[in-house]
Design a protein around this motif. Structure first.
Motif, short mmCIF file in Angstrom:
data_model
loop_
_atom_site.label_atom_id
_atom_site.label_comp_id
_atom_site.label_asym_id
_atom_site.label_seq_id
_atom_site.Cartn_x
_atom_site.Cartn_y
_atom_site.Cartn_z
N LEU A 107 0.83 -1.21 0.00
CA LEU A 107 0.00 0.00 0.00
C LEU A 107 0.87 1.26 0.00
O LEU A 107 0.57 2.21 -0.72
CB LEU A 107 -0.92 0.00 1.23
CG LEU A 107 -2.24 -0.73 1.01
CD1 LEU A 107 -2.86 -1.12 2.33
CD2 LEU A 107 -3.19 0.14 0.23
N VAL A 108 1.93 1.23 0.81
CA VAL A 108 2.83 2.38 0.85
C VAL A 108 3.41 2.60 -0.55
O VAL A 108 3.40 3.72 -1.07
CB VAL A 108 3.97 2.16 1.88
CG1 VAL A 108 5.03 3.23 1.75
CG2 VAL A 108 3.41 2.13 3.29
N ASN A 109 3.86 1.52 -1.19
CA ASN A 109 4.42 1.64 -2.54
C ASN A 109 3.40 2.20 -3.51
O ASN A 109 3.73 2.99 -4.40
CB ASN A 109 4.94 0.28 -3.02
CG ASN A 109 6.21 -0.11 -2.30
OD1 ASN A 109 6.92 0.74 -1.77
ND2 ASN A 109 6.50 -1.40 -2.27
N PHE A 110 2.14 1.79 -3.35
CA PHE A 110 1.09 2.33 -4.23
C PHE A 110 0.86 3.81 -3.96
O PHE A 110 0.79 4.62 -4.90
CB PHE A 110 -0.22 1.55 -4.04
CG PHE A 110 -1.39 2.22 -4.69
CD1 PHE A 110 -1.50 2.29 -6.08
CD2 PHE A 110 -2.39 2.83 -3.93
CE1 PHE A 110 -2.56 2.93 -6.69
CE2 PHE A 110 -3.46 3.46 -4.53
CZ PHE A 110 -3.54 3.52 -5.92
N ILE A 111 0.79 4.18 -2.68
CA ILE A 111 0.54 5.59 -2.34
C ILE A 111 1.64 6.49 -2.92
O ILE A 111 1.39 7.61 -3.36
CB ILE A 111 0.41 5.76 -0.81
CG1 ILE A 111 -0.88 5.12 -0.34
CG2 ILE A 111 0.45 7.24 -0.39
CD1 ILE A 111 -1.03 5.00 1.15
N ARG A 112 2.87 5.96 -2.96
CA ARG A 112 4.00 6.72 -3.51
C ARG A 112 3.81 7.03 -5.00
O ARG A 112 4.42 7.96 -5.51
CB ARG A 112 5.29 5.91 -3.34
CG ARG A 112 5.83 5.97 -1.96
CD ARG A 112 6.52 7.31 -1.71
NE ARG A 112 6.88 7.44 -0.32
CZ ARG A 112 6.43 8.39 0.48
NH1 ARG A 112 5.61 9.29 0.04
NH2 ARG A 112 6.81 8.44 1.72
N THR A 113 2.97 6.23 -5.70
CA THR A 113 2.80 6.47 -7.13
C THR A 113 1.78 7.56 -7.41
O THR A 113 1.63 7.99 -8.55
CB THR A 113 2.31 5.20 -7.86
OG1 THR A 113 0.98 4.90 -7.38
CG2 THR A 113 3.20 4.00 -7.62
N LEU A 114 1.06 7.98 -6.36
CA LEU A 114 0.03 9.01 -6.57
C LEU A 114 0.73 10.33 -6.84
O LEU A 114 1.66 10.70 -6.14
CB LEU A 114 -0.85 9.13 -5.32
CG LEU A 114 -1.55 7.84 -4.90
CD1 LEU A 114 -2.18 7.99 -3.53
CD2 LEU A 114 -2.61 7.46 -5.92
#
Ligand code: HEC
Length: 169
Positions: A158-165
């Motif tokens: 999830l952290v890795n996904f949030i970083r792509t925002l």
């Protein structure tokens, strides 16, 4: 005459037997039979979860050590991790934080504390470990801790996904 008396007795005894059987059938008298599945600490759906035993650590290892700095991100932000993170976001975060993560999920209007805009510089400037701990522990009185629903690895995805925002100014 004698036969009649005998019949009355037989029926009386049968009626008493039936009454006794019915008392058990309808749980008027309840016998706690030994059933091993039931002799265990358990909790029903929607009940408060059982407290974690003292000094225990998750099987995935300690999440963070109290008093130490937030943990480092051990999960590489590859395509698979981001894809998993995106899917988990749909399930666990979208209702509050919204499809675009701008804090405008379908239940956001009903919350007293508005969900954070995850694309904002305030959130994006936080370290991976800090976001990880927010997911783990929630924000007291505002966001629920999600450590029970998400494995440690899931939370890093999830952290890795949030970083792509994309950061919005
Ligand atoms: C019940 C609604 C709700 C859910 C579900 C939820 N959040 Fe939140 N979240 C909030 C609210 C409300 C805040 C704002 C807290 C505040 O004002 O400090 C917040 C804040 C945050 C922050 C910023 C924290 C900070 O320190 O600024 C992050 C990051 C975050 N959420 C990530 C997530 C992720 C990732 C998920 C899904 C795994 C998630 N949230 C699920 C309501 C929710």
């Amino acid at each position: 005459m004698r036969l009649l008396t005998q019949l009355v007795w037989v029926f009386t005894v049968l009626a008493i037997l039936l009454a006794v059987v019915l008392l058990f059938t309808y749980d008027v008298i309840k016998v706690e039979w030994i059933s091993f599945m039931e002799i265990q600490p358990s909790h029903r759906q929607m009940e408060d979860p059982l407290p974690v035993p003292a000094r225990s650590i998750p099987i995935e290892g300690p999440v963070s050590i109290p008093g130490m700095l937030p943990p480092e991100n051990p999960v590489e932000a590859d395509e698979a991790s981001i894809a998993r993170g995106s899917e988990l976001f749909e399930i666990h975060c979208r209702m509050c934080h919204g499809q675009t993560a701008e804090g405008n999920g379908p239940i956001a209007p009903f919350l007293a504390n508005k969900p954070a805009n995850l694309t904002s510089p305030i959130v994006q400037s936080k370290s991976d470990g800090s976001i990880f701990l927010t997911i783990t522990n929630g924000v007291e009185g505002k966001m629920p801790p999600l450590n029970e629903n998400l494995l440690v690895h899931d939370r890093w995805d999830l952290v890795n996904f949030i970083r792509t925002l994309t950061i919005e100014d």
